[in-house]
Design a protein around this motif. Structure first.
Motif, PDB file in Angstrom:
ATOM      1  N   UNK A   1     -30.587 -60.761 -48.935  1.00  0.00           N
ATOM      2  CA  UNK A   1     -31.848 -61.011 -48.102  1.00  0.00           C
ATOM      3  C   UNK A   1     -32.822 -61.961 -48.758  1.00  0.00           C
ATOM      4  N   UNK A   2     -33.128 -61.900 -50.017  1.00  0.00           N
ATOM      5  CA  UNK A   2     -34.132 -62.632 -50.700  1.00  0.00           C
ATOM      6  C   UNK A   2     -33.606 -64.206 -50.548  1.00  0.00           C
ATOM      7  N   UNK A   3     -32.428 -64.435 -50.512  1.00  0.00           N
ATOM      8  CA  UNK A   3     -31.909 -65.853 -50.190  1.00  0.00           C
ATOM      9  C   UNK A   3     -32.306 -66.125 -48.820  1.00  0.00           C
ATOM     10  N   UNK A   4     -31.978 -65.293 -47.805  1.00  0.00           N
ATOM     11  CA  UNK A   4     -32.137 -65.488 -46.136  1.00  0.00           C
ATOM     12  C   UNK A   4     -33.835 -65.767 -46.147  1.00  0.00           C
ATOM     13  N   UNK A   5     -34.566 -64.983 -46.926  1.00  0.00           N
ATOM     14  CA  UNK A   5     -36.060 -65.097 -46.733  1.00  0.00           C
ATOM     15  C   UNK A   5     -36.615 -66.542 -47.133  1.00  0.00           C
ATOM     16  N   UNK A   6     -36.069 -67.012 -48.350  1.00  0.00           N
ATOM     17  CA  UNK A   6     -36.512 -68.106 -49.128  1.00  0.00           C
ATOM     18  C   UNK A   6     -35.898 -69.312 -48.205  1.00  0.00           C
ATOM     19  N   UNK A   7     -34.757 -69.288 -47.852  1.00  0.00           N
ATOM     20  CA  UNK A   7     -34.230 -70.346 -46.878  1.00  0.00           C
ATOM     21  C   UNK A   7     -35.114 -70.710 -45.552  1.00  0.00           C
ATOM     22  N   UNK A   8     -35.536 -69.636 -45.077  1.00  0.00           N
ATOM     23  CA  UNK A   8     -36.368 -69.247 -43.765  1.00  0.00           C
ATOM     24  C   UNK A   8     -37.835 -69.876 -44.122  1.00  0.00           C
ATOM     25  N   UNK A   9     -38.220 -69.478 -45.336  1.00  0.00           N
ATOM     26  CA  UNK A   9     -39.617 -70.235 -45.484  1.00  0.00           C
ATOM     27  C   UNK A   9     -39.610 -71.914 -45.897  1.00  0.00           C
ATOM     28  N   UNK A  10     -38.640 -72.091 -46.781  1.00  0.00           N
ATOM     29  CA  UNK A  10     -38.306 -73.540 -46.987  1.00  0.00           C
ATOM     30  C   UNK A  10     -38.184 -74.321 -45.550  1.00  0.00           C
ATOM     31  N   UNK A  11     -37.491 -73.921 -44.992  1.00  0.00           N
ATOM     32  CA  UNK A  11     -37.150 -74.555 -43.668  1.00  0.00           C
ATOM     33  C   UNK A  11     -38.546 -74.924 -42.920  1.00  0.00           C
ATOM     34  N   UNK A  12     -39.364 -73.902 -42.787  1.00  0.00           N
ATOM     35  CA  UNK A  12     -40.671 -74.014 -42.324  1.00  0.00           C
ATOM     36  C   UNK A  12     -41.702 -75.162 -43.124  1.00  0.00           C
ATOM     37  N   UNK A  13     -41.394 -75.098 -44.456  1.00  0.00           N
ATOM     38  CA  UNK A  13     -42.207 -76.135 -45.123  1.00  0.00           C
ATOM     39  C   UNK A  13     -41.704 -77.403 -44.948  1.00  0.00           C
ATOM     40  N   UNK A  14     -40.441 -77.415 -44.737  1.00  0.00           N
ATOM     41  CA  UNK A  14     -39.973 -78.887 -44.320  1.00  0.00           C
ATOM     42  C   UNK A  14     -40.730 -79.412 -42.849  1.00  0.00           C
ATOM     43  N   UNK A  15     -40.663 -78.261 -42.159  1.00  0.00           N
ATOM     44  CA  UNK A  15     -41.110 -78.582 -40.625  1.00  0.00           C
ATOM     45  C   UNK A  15     -42.502 -79.010 -40.892  1.00  0.00           C
ATOM     46  N   UNK A  16     -43.456 -78.199 -41.599  1.00  0.00           N
ATOM     47  CA  UNK A  16     -44.936 -78.601 -41.898  1.00  0.00           C
ATOM     48  C   UNK A  16     -45.177 -79.940 -42.270  1.00  0.00           C
ATOM     49  N   UNK A  17     -44.369 -80.320 -43.200  1.00  0.00           N
ATOM     50  CA  UNK A  17     -44.487 -81.797 -43.917  1.00  0.00           C
ATOM     51  C   UNK A  17     -44.169 -82.678 -42.703  1.00  0.00           C
ATOM     52  N   UNK A  18     -43.300 -82.530 -42.058  1.00  0.00           N
ATOM     53  CA  UNK A  18     -42.728 -83.580 -41.083  1.00  0.00           C
ATOM     54  C   UNK A  18     -44.071 -83.797 -40.085  1.00  0.00           C
ATOM     55  N   UNK A  19     -44.843 -82.750 -39.703  1.00  0.00           N
ATOM     56  CA  UNK A  19     -45.928 -82.844 -38.894  1.00  0.00           C
ATOM     57  C   UNK A  19     -47.331 -83.563 -39.423  1.00  0.00           C
ATOM     58  N   UNK A  20     -47.128 -83.940 -40.617  1.00  0.00           N
ATOM     59  CA  UNK A  20     -48.398 -84.610 -41.169  1.00  0.00           C
ATOM     60  C   UNK A  20     -48.028 -86.152 -41.125  1.00  0.00           C
ATOM     61  N   UNK A  21     -48.961 -86.902 -40.416  1.00  0.00           N
ATOM     62  CA  UNK A  21     -48.729 -88.421 -40.260  1.00  0.00           C
ATOM     63  C   UNK A  21     -48.357 -89.032 -41.710  1.00  0.00           C
ATOM     64  N   UNK A  22     -49.484 -88.813 -42.456  1.00  0.00           N
ATOM     65  CA  UNK A  22     -49.030 -89.627 -43.944  1.00  0.00           C
ATOM     66  C   UNK A  22     -48.067 -89.410 -44.475  1.00  0.00           C
ATOM     67  N   UNK A  23     -47.494 -88.123 -44.339  1.00  0.00           N
ATOM     68  CA  UNK A  23     -46.105 -87.778 -44.825  1.00  0.00           C
ATOM     69  C   UNK A  23     -44.912 -88.610 -44.342  1.00  0.00           C
ATOM     70  N   UNK A  24     -45.043 -88.741 -43.068  1.00  0.00           N
ATOM     71  CA  UNK A  24     -43.870 -89.320 -42.213  1.00  0.00           C
ATOM     72  C   UNK A  24     -43.993 -90.771 -42.584  1.00  0.00           C
ATOM     73  N   UNK A  25     -45.078 -91.401 -43.087  1.00  0.00           N
ATOM     74  CA  UNK A  25     -44.988 -92.734 -43.173  1.00  0.00           C
ATOM     75  C   UNK A  25     -44.349 -93.040 -44.408  1.00  0.00           C
ATOM     76  N   UNK A  26     -44.269 -92.432 -45.400  1.00  0.00           N
ATOM     77  CA  UNK A  26     -43.704 -92.704 -46.662  1.00  0.00           C
ATOM     78  C   UNK A  26     -42.048 -92.752 -46.460  1.00  0.00           C
ATOM     79  N   UNK A  27     -41.481 -93.372 -47.510  1.00  0.00           N
ATOM     80  CA  UNK A  27     -40.184 -93.609 -47.417  1.00  0.00           C
ATOM     81  C   UNK A  27     -39.483 -92.369 -47.256  1.00  0.00           C
ATOM     82  N   UNK A  28     -38.086 -92.241 -46.757  1.00  0.00           N
ATOM     83  CA  UNK A  28     -37.257 -90.955 -46.544  1.00  0.00           C
ATOM     84  C   UNK A  28     -37.033 -90.346 -48.111  1.00  0.00           C
ATOM     85  N   UNK A  29     -36.916 -91.512 -49.049  1.00  0.00           N
ATOM     86  CA  UNK A  29     -36.391 -90.927 -50.435  1.00  0.00           C
ATOM     87  C   UNK A  29     -37.655 -90.183 -51.082  1.00  0.00           C
TER      88      UNK A  29
END
Length: 412
Positions: free
Chosen positions: A220-248
């Motif tokens: 369960x904790x693995x599923x919860x952590x995975x869910x939270x990390x996926x949301x953090x990734x989505x959060x970062x991609x909504x920030x314009x200055x983050x998207x402007x950086x290289x993929x690496x």
């Protein structure tokens, strides 16, 4: 030149003792050229133009020559025509070189004046800073549901009452002792004349016994952590200055900050009175993390961190700015655009500092920014320990999700 115009000093800063003219005083005239005087400069009543001329002349080694007979009458209209006679007039009325401030003193005074003006002016959030905060709040709202209504595809949380707290630690701490015990069993079996098949059966029985020692809440904790990390990734991609950086660099920043941002989001749900994380209908305690295999030398400072941060009673704006400061950390492993990311982090930090100055009141606001930065520093240490413990748990019970393993792979 009109009577109201002035020949400005090249420093733009008053030097030496001067006596300001009161509004009710009779107009004073410059003792050098007859223009309107602004006060005492370098020990004589002069205008701004003659003050600046004297200062510039005395900073160097004046080598002026009069084209006439050194008897020029200096007036407001002709004072630029003969520097020699103008300087002689300055000295004759008592202007003193010793009262001229050095360049270093001028610069110090200029800084003090600037600071005084800034202190007098009310601090306000700029339009750019307001836009930054709104962008972060919008990204947060789209990627963090505090009711956890969309967290449904998970394995149930098993709070097994028979869970042996000691077993979760002993498997790592006494591995060598267990191996010695297994060798003893094998040697005894051989000495008793048993077949090789019997030896293997005995060894398999021991391994089966060990496999029964499970981290009951790990799925369960693995599923919860995975869910939270996926949301953090989505959060970062909504920030314009983050998207402007290289993929690496995007990947490096996310790997470095995911654990920290997840903890900041969990902190918004932490009840400091009960020590419980209230995630909608789901409730979690620190023992759930322990039943997932995490050990006290991570969990103890983590619990202390949550109490410390929650007691600051941060606004949502302060939480999202704190997340952005963590995300845009130029010293994460693998980052290449150090200068760009450092400048972006500085912008978020300054925005947080300004927000606190504008929106907070009372003496505690002076310490809020350094306390937030101290919490960020503390999380960096816990981040490293978290990575180590995740890899240890995976070695014992390989149920960690590929996404979590990818996040912690930066230190493999």
């Amino acid at each position: 030149m009109s009577s109201g115009s002035r020949e400005l000093d090249d420093s733009g800063v008053e030097e030496g003792p001067r006596e300001e003219l009161e509004e009710d005083d009779e107009p004073k005239v410059c003792q050098v050229c007859g223009d309107t005087a602004t006060g005492y400069h370098f020990n004589a009543m002069t205008c701004e133009g003659c003050k600046g001329f004297f200062r510039r002349a005395m900073k160097g080694t004046p080598n002026f020559r009069c084209a006439f007979q050194n008897k020029c009458i200096i007036t407001k209209s002709n004072r630029r025509q003969c520097q020699s006679c103008r300087l002689r007039k300055c000295l004759s009325i008592g202007m003193l070189k010793e009262l001229i401030m050095s360049d270093e003193a001028v610069e110090k005074r200029r800084i003090l004046i600037r600071r005084k003006r800034m202190a007098e002016e009310p601090t306000v959030l700029t339009q750019e800073q307001e836009a930054i905060i709104q962008e972060l709040l919008m990204a947060q709202a789209k990627t963090f549901d505090m009711t956890f209504s969309d967290f449904s595809q998970f394995r149930p949380l098993d709070r097994d009452a028979e869970y042996n707290k000691e077993a979760s630690v002993s498997h790592q701490l006494s591995a060598e002792a267990e191996r010695r015990e297994e060798r003893d069993v094998i040697e005894n079996t051989i000495r008793q004349g048993s077949s090789f098949a019997s030896v293997l059966q005995t060894e398999e029985a021991e391994n089966s016994k060990q496999r029964k020692i499970k981290f009951t809440s790990l799925p369960h904790i693995t599923d919860l952590s995975t869910y939270m990390i996926q949301n953090v990734i989505s959060y970062a991609k909504l920030i314009k200055t983050f998207r402007a950086l290289t993929i690496e660099d995007q990947i490096s920043l996310l790997k470095g900050s995911a654990f920290e941002i997840v903890q900041m989001r969990f902190n918004m749900l932490f009840n400091e009175k009960t020590g419980i994380w209230e995630c909608g209908s789901l409730k979690y305690c620190m023992n759930d993390a322990q039943r997932a295999g995490f050990q006290r030398h991570l969990l103890d400072p983590l619990m202390k961190f949550h109490y410390t941060l929650r007691r600051l009673h941060l606004h949502e704006e302060e939480y999202v700015l704190m997340q952005a400061i963590s995300l845009f950390s130029p010293d994460r492993p693998g980052v290449t655009q150090h200068k760009v990311i450092d400048e972006l982090q500085e912008i978020f930090a300054l925005t947080l500092k300004t927000y606190i100055s504008v929106k907070r009141s009372g003496p505690e606001k002076q310490l809020l920014f350094p306390k937030i930065m101290a919490c960020l520093t503390e999380m960096r240490t816990m981040n490293e320990e978290h990575t180590k413990q995740v890899l240890q748990i995976q070695d014992i019970q390989p149920e960690i999700s590929p996404l979590i393993l990818e996040i912690v792979s930066r230190q493999c």
